[in-house]
Enzyme design. Structure first.
Site, PDB file in Angstrom:
ATOM      1  N   CYS A  73      56.916 -30.205  -4.602  1.00  0.00           N
ATOM      2  CA  CYS A  73      55.820 -30.195  -3.791  1.00  0.00           C
ATOM      3  C   CYS A  73      54.669 -29.958  -4.717  1.00  0.00           C
ATOM      4  O   CYS A  73      53.526 -30.735  -4.736  1.00  0.00           O
ATOM      5  CB  CYS A  73      55.959 -29.118  -2.725  1.00  0.00           C
ATOM      6  N   HIS A 128      55.406 -23.320  -0.551  1.00  0.00           N
ATOM      7  CA  HIS A 128      55.218 -24.644  -0.529  1.00  0.00           C
ATOM      8  C   HIS A 128      53.752 -25.079  -0.355  1.00  0.00           C
ATOM      9  O   HIS A 128      53.131 -24.345   0.484  1.00  0.00           O
ATOM     10  CB  HIS A 128      56.078 -25.189   1.044  1.00  0.00           C
ATOM     11  N   HIS A 140      53.249 -34.442   1.724  1.00  0.00           N
ATOM     12  CA  HIS A 140      53.957 -33.757   0.836  1.00  0.00           C
ATOM     13  C   HIS A 140      55.175 -34.045   0.569  1.00  0.00           C
ATOM     14  O   HIS A 140      55.783 -35.142   0.684  1.00  0.00           O
ATOM     15  CB  HIS A 140      54.036 -32.100   1.502  1.00  0.00           C
TER      16      HIS A 140
END
Length: 168
Positions: A73, A128, A140
């Protein structure tokens, strides 16, 4: 002019100036703020458009920032923002500390959005990062789908949302 009259006049001028400037700021008069907002929103859209070119690219935790064959990410956000001159730190935790805080209600395309999800999550720690893509969507990469677009306001992403930062 007597000292008392001068002081009274200075207060009146000061209050009038404050009211005038407050009104000017509240009405958004002037073009500089509008121009700055449109530049950052167009950059945000360009970053999202670039990121979408990588839809489906495989996820790999700890991915190198020097490849586009796979991403995690934060290597993904670091890579797509760097193409527009924004140098982000390597990890989602470090990225969550740059820029300025922005509320979920005031998200703009290109804002970074942070979550506490996955096996390392405790509900409070950043694990994240995603990019706000507009219309309640985030761009993402994670797990099986790799780079993908998800709905910020439903399921896991709604449940694990922590905060957002504006770096543009």
């Amino acid at each position: 002019m007597k000292k008392h009259q001068w002081f009274k006049q200075a207060i009146i001028v000061g209050i009038s100036t404050t009211i005038g400037l407050s009104t000017l700021m509240a009405t958004g008069a002037g073009t500089a703020p509008v121009a700055a907002a449109s530049v950052s929103s167009s950059t945000g859209q360009s970053i999202v458009n670039l990121g979408k070119k990588y839809l489906g690219v495989r996820y790999q935790f700890g991915a190198s920032t020097s490849t586009t064959r796979y991403f995690d990410c934060s290597s993904f956000t670091k890579y797509i923002f760097a193409k527009y001159g924004i140098n982000l730190p390597r990890t989602s935790v470090a990225q969550s500390k740059v820029g300025k805080a922005v509320s979920k209600a005031n998200l703009r395309v290109g804002d970074l959005v942070f979550f506490s999800s996955g096996s390392r999550a405790n509900g409070k720690n950043v694990t994240h990062v995603a990019v706000y893509a507009g219309n309640g969507k985030i761009l993402h990469t994670y797990g099986s789908p790799g780079v993908t677009v998800s709905n910020l306001n439903s399921g896991n992403w709604k449940r694990t949302y922590l905060k957002a930062r504006r770096v543009l």
